[in-house]
Design a protein around this motif. Structure first.
Motif, PDB file in Angstrom:
ATOM      1  N   THR A 167     -16.196 -16.893  -7.132  1.00 26.08           N
ATOM      2  CA  THR A 167     -14.639 -15.636  -7.420  1.00 26.08           C
ATOM      3  C   THR A 167     -13.220 -16.714  -6.820  1.00 26.08           C
ATOM      4  O   THR A 167     -13.016 -17.913  -6.437  1.00 26.08           O
ATOM      5  N   ALA A 168     -12.589 -16.355  -7.551  1.00 28.94           N
ATOM      6  CA  ALA A 168     -11.660 -17.124  -7.285  1.00 28.94           C
ATOM      7  C   ALA A 168     -10.435 -17.633  -5.778  1.00 28.94           C
ATOM      8  O   ALA A 168     -11.035 -16.868  -5.017  1.00 28.94           O
ATOM      9  N   ALA A 169      -9.723 -18.367  -6.093  1.00 27.26           N
ATOM     10  CA  ALA A 169      -9.010 -18.261  -4.090  1.00 27.26           C
ATOM     11  C   ALA A 169      -8.786 -16.261  -3.686  1.00 27.26           C
ATOM     12  O   ALA A 169      -8.163 -16.529  -4.694  1.00 27.26           O
ATOM     13  N   PRO A 170      -8.374 -17.056  -2.204  1.00 29.54           N
ATOM     14  CA  PRO A 170      -7.278 -15.673  -2.215  1.00 29.54           C
ATOM     15  C   PRO A 170      -5.912 -15.438  -2.848  1.00 29.54           C
ATOM     16  O   PRO A 170      -5.201 -16.687  -3.131  1.00 29.54           O
ATOM     17  N   ALA A 171      -5.129 -14.895  -2.816  1.00 32.14           N
ATOM     18  CA  ALA A 171      -3.633 -14.807  -3.419  1.00 32.14           C
ATOM     19  C   ALA A 171      -2.844 -14.859  -2.664  1.00 32.14           C
ATOM     20  O   ALA A 171      -3.119 -14.545  -1.972  1.00 32.14           O
ATOM     21  N   SER A 172      -2.058 -15.771  -3.139  1.00 29.04           N
ATOM     22  CA  SER A 172      -0.930 -16.079  -2.795  1.00 29.04           C
ATOM     23  C   SER A 172       0.372 -15.152  -2.384  1.00 29.04           C
ATOM     24  O   SER A 172       0.475 -15.529  -1.470  1.00 29.04           O
ATOM     25  N   LYS A 173      -0.456 -14.319  -2.919  1.00 26.76           N
ATOM     26  CA  LYS A 173       0.995 -13.029  -2.501  1.00 26.76           C
ATOM     27  C   LYS A 173       0.442 -11.715  -2.525  1.00 26.76           C
ATOM     28  O   LYS A 173      -0.938 -11.552  -3.104  1.00 26.76           O
ATOM     29  N   GLU A 174       0.542 -10.768  -1.947  1.00 24.60           N
ATOM     30  CA  GLU A 174       0.046  -9.405  -1.566  1.00 24.60           C
ATOM     31  C   GLU A 174      -0.009  -8.477  -3.403  1.00 24.60           C
ATOM     32  O   GLU A 174       1.335  -8.484  -3.538  1.00 24.60           O
ATOM     33  N   ARG A 175      -0.858  -7.766  -3.086  1.00 18.92           N
ATOM     34  CA  ARG A 175      -0.583  -6.868  -4.670  1.00 18.92           C
ATOM     35  C   ARG A 175       0.601  -5.739  -4.154  1.00 18.92           C
ATOM     36  O   ARG A 175       0.857  -5.114  -3.330  1.00 18.92           O
ATOM     37  N   ARG A 176       1.303  -5.677  -5.265  1.00 17.40           N
ATOM     38  CA  ARG A 176       2.848  -4.372  -4.862  1.00 17.40           C
ATOM     39  C   ARG A 176       2.539  -3.117  -4.726  1.00 17.40           C
ATOM     40  O   ARG A 176       1.157  -2.736  -5.552  1.00 17.40           O
ATOM     41  N   LEU A 177       3.163  -2.607  -3.638  1.00 14.88           N
ATOM     42  CA  LEU A 177       2.493  -0.932  -3.957  1.00 14.88           C
ATOM     43  C   LEU A 177       4.047  -0.675  -4.170  1.00 14.88           C
ATOM     44  O   LEU A 177       5.050  -0.673  -2.979  1.00 14.88           O
ATOM     45  N   GLY A 178       4.201   0.723  -4.954  1.00  8.48           N
ATOM     46  CA  GLY A 178       5.101   1.109  -4.956  1.00  8.48           C
ATOM     47  C   GLY A 178       6.476   0.186  -5.579  1.00  8.48           C
ATOM     48  O   GLY A 178       7.575   0.118  -4.816  1.00  8.48           O
ATOM     49  N   GLY A 179       6.227  -1.194  -6.018  1.00  8.52           N
ATOM     50  CA  GLY A 179       6.892  -2.133  -5.961  1.00  8.52           C
ATOM     51  C   GLY A 179       7.655  -2.996  -4.877  1.00  8.52           C
ATOM     52  O   GLY A 179       7.989  -4.103  -5.078  1.00  8.52           O
ATOM     53  N   VAL A 180       6.564  -3.039  -4.247  1.00  3.39           N
ATOM     54  CA  VAL A 180       6.853  -3.433  -2.216  1.00  3.39           C
ATOM     55  C   VAL A 180       5.387  -4.559  -2.243  1.00  3.39           C
ATOM     56  O   VAL A 180       4.369  -3.947  -2.549  1.00  3.39           O
ATOM     57  N   GLY A 181       5.994  -5.685  -1.980  1.00  3.52           N
ATOM     58  CA  GLY A 181       4.664  -6.621  -1.794  1.00  3.52           C
ATOM     59  C   GLY A 181       4.726  -6.583  -0.441  1.00  3.52           C
ATOM     60  O   GLY A 181       4.356  -5.832   0.303  1.00  3.52           O
ATOM     61  N   GLU A 244       0.812  -1.164   7.790  1.00  2.00           N
ATOM     62  CA  GLU A 244       1.161  -1.099   6.715  1.00  2.00           C
ATOM     63  C   GLU A 244       1.450   0.333   6.153  1.00  2.00           C
ATOM     64  O   GLU A 244       1.140   1.477   6.769  1.00  2.00           O
ATOM     65  N   ILE A 245       2.392   0.603   5.340  1.00  3.06           N
ATOM     66  CA  ILE A 245       3.511   0.889   5.295  1.00  3.06           C
ATOM     67  C   ILE A 245       3.514   1.749   3.477  1.00  3.06           C
ATOM     68  O   ILE A 245       3.475   1.028   2.607  1.00  3.06           O
ATOM     69  N   ASP A 246       3.298   2.581   3.325  1.00 13.60           N
ATOM     70  CA  ASP A 246       3.264   2.961   1.798  1.00 13.60           C
ATOM     71  C   ASP A 246       4.563   3.592   1.632  1.00 13.60           C
ATOM     72  O   ASP A 246       5.175   4.548   1.921  1.00 13.60           O
ATOM     73  N   PRO A 247       5.674   2.795   0.576  1.00 15.83           N
ATOM     74  CA  PRO A 247       6.716   3.238   0.168  1.00 15.83           C
ATOM     75  C   PRO A 247       7.104   4.154  -0.184  1.00 15.83           C
ATOM     76  O   PRO A 247       7.685   4.593  -1.140  1.00 15.83           O
ATOM     77  N   ARG A 248       5.953   5.028  -1.469  1.00 19.73           N
ATOM     78  CA  ARG A 248       5.951   5.602  -2.733  1.00 19.73           C
ATOM     79  C   ARG A 248       6.964   7.514  -2.310  1.00 19.73           C
ATOM     80  O   ARG A 248       6.280   7.884  -3.191  1.00 19.73           O
ATOM     81  N   GLY A 249       6.457   7.830  -1.451  1.00 19.30           N
ATOM     82  CA  GLY A 249       7.525   9.080  -0.807  1.00 19.30           C
ATOM     83  C   GLY A 249       5.846   9.891  -1.214  1.00 19.30           C
ATOM     84  O   GLY A 249       4.814   9.325  -0.444  1.00 19.30           O
ATOM     85  N   ARG A 250       6.585  10.518  -1.910  1.00 16.01           N
ATOM     86  CA  ARG A 250       5.491  12.200  -2.101  1.00 16.01           C
ATOM     87  C   ARG A 250       3.998  10.953  -2.768  1.00 16.01           C
ATOM     88  O   ARG A 250       3.157  12.169  -2.944  1.00 16.01           O
ATOM     89  N   SER A 251       4.390  10.231  -3.724  1.00 20.74           N
ATOM     90  CA  SER A 251       2.962   9.680  -4.132  1.00 20.74           C
ATOM     91  C   SER A 251       1.750   8.576  -3.413  1.00 20.74           C
ATOM     92  O   SER A 251       0.932   7.838  -3.440  1.00 20.74           O
ATOM     93  N   ALA A 252       2.677   8.474  -2.041  1.00 14.50           N
ATOM     94  CA  ALA A 252       1.328   7.872  -0.896  1.00 14.50           C
ATOM     95  C   ALA A 252       0.145   8.426  -0.677  1.00 14.50           C
ATOM     96  O   ALA A 252       0.382   9.142  -0.612  1.00 14.50           O
TER      97      ALA A 252
END
Length: 294
Positions: A167-181, A244-252
Motif C-alpha cells: 500500500t502507498a505511504a501515508p499522504a503528505s497532505k490531508e484530503r481537502r474538505l470544502g476546499g480546506v486541508g 476537526e471542523i467541517d467548513p461546508r456550512g449547510r453541506s457539512a
C-alpha cells in the motif's frame, strides 16, 4: 454489488463466521456494518492510538456505554470474552470491546482479521498466522508479507484492493474538505489529558474555545461545524488530532458512514466474495457466497 440479506443466526453460530476488526474508528466501523450485513459476526477491538475523533461516524462511544448505531446496525460494549461471545451469539449487533486480539483468539477460530487501526506505523507486524484471512487497511501493509489482502486509503486510491504489492505511504497532505486541508484540524501541542467543552455537530467560529489541554485553551482553527472531537478525559500524545471542523456550512456532515469508509468496506466485501487470495485458507473460512447460499 448487491449484498445479500443477513442470514438467520442461532446462538454460537459466530464460531463459523467470526471476524475481528482492530480499531473503533469510522473506517473500522464502516467495515463492521458491511460485514454484519453480509453475515459475519464482527467484534471491534479498541486501540488507544490514535484517538477517535469522528465519533458520530463510528461505534467508538459504545465503549463508554453510549448508544452507538450506524445505518440501523447497533453496537454494544462487551467487557469480557464471555460477554463478547454472548453478544455475537445473539446475532443482533456488532460487539465493541477493549479486549485485545490475544484475548479474543481463544474464543473461537478467527476466520477474518482486519487491521483498520490506521496508525501509519513505519513497521507493521505480520498478522497472517492469526486468522484464515487477513486484511490490512492503509499504509504499511504488503500482501504476502504481513497480510493476505490490502486496501488503499490514500485520497486518490481509496478503496483500491491489492492482492499483491504494498500500500502507498501515508499522504503528505490531508484530503481537502470544502476546499480546506490540514488547517481544519487542531493538534495537541504537548502530551496530556484532554477536556472538551462542545459536542460534535456544534457550529463554532474561529478562535472559539472548544477544549482544554494541560490547562491551556484549545480553540477552533476555522469557522464551521465540529465534525469530530476527541472524547473528554482522553490522554493524548503530542501532535494528536484533537478536533476537526467541517467548513461546508449547510453541506457539512458529521454523522453516519461517509464515502471514504463505505468504499473501503465495500472493497473488502467484494474481495472476500470474488477474490482469490490463498484459496486453501479461504475454503476453511466459509466464503460469503457459500454461506449466503446456505
Amino acid at each position: 454489488m448487491t449484498i445479500m440479506p443477513r442470514p438467520p443466526q442461532s446462538p454460537r453460530s459466530f464460531r463459523s463466521a467470526f471476524a475481528v476488526i482492530l480499531g473503533t474508528n469510522e473506517i473500522a466501523s464502516a467495515i463492521a456494518v458491511d460485514l454484519y450485513r453480509a453475515g459475519w459476526s464482527a467484534v471491534l477491538s479498541h486501540d488507544t492510538h490514535p484517538p477517535v475523533i469522528r465519533r458520530q461516524m463510528a461505534f467508538h462511544d459504545a465503549l463508554f456505554g453510549d448508544c452507538a448505531e450506524l445505518e440501523g446496525v447497533k453496537a454494544k460494549y462487551a467487557e469480557t470474552t464471555l460477554a463478547t461471545a454472548m453478544l455475537l451469539g445473539s446475532g443482533d449487533c456488532v460487539a465493541v470491546t477493549r479486549l485485545g486480539l490475544l484475548d479474543l483468539i481463544p474464543m473461537a477460530a478467527v476466520h477474518l482479521l482486519v487491521d483498520a487501526r490506521m496508525q501509519d506505523r513505519a513497521v507493521v507486524p505480520d498478522i497472517r498466522h492469526l486468522a484464515s484471512i487477513t486484511v490490512g487497511v492503509g499504509p504499511g501493509f504488503s500482501v504476502g508479507e504481513n497480510c493476505d489482502i490490502a486496501i488503499e486509503t490514500q485520497p486518490t486510491k481509496n478503496g483500491i484492493t491489492l492482492f499483491s504489492g504494498r500500500t502507498a505511504a501515508p499522504a503528505s497532505k490531508e484530503r481537502r474538505l470544502g476546499g480546506v486541508g490540514p488547517e481544519r484540524f487542531a493538534l495537541a501541542k504537548a502530551p496530556g489529558r484532554w477536556h472538551c467543552a462542545v459536542e460534535i455537530g456544534t457550529r463554532v467560529f474561529k478562535n472559539f474555545p472548544v477544549g482544554v489541554l494541560n490547562g491551556e485553551s484549545v480553540t477552533a482553527p476555522i469557522d464551521g461545524i465540529v465534525r469530530g472531537i476527541v472524547r473528554d478525559g482522553t490522554e493524548v500524545f503530542f501532535g494528536t488530532k484533537l478536533l476537526e471542523i467541517d467548513p461546508r456550512g449547510r453541506s457539512a456532515t458529521w454523522e453516519g458512514i461517509d464515502k471514504g469508509g463505505r468504499d473501503i468496506a465495500q472493497a473488502i466485501i467484494t474481495a472476500l466474495t470474488y477474490g482469490q487470495p490463498r484459496a486453501a485458507r479461504i475454503s476453511r473460512a466459509k466464503p460469503l457466497s457459500a454461506r449466503q447460499s446456505g
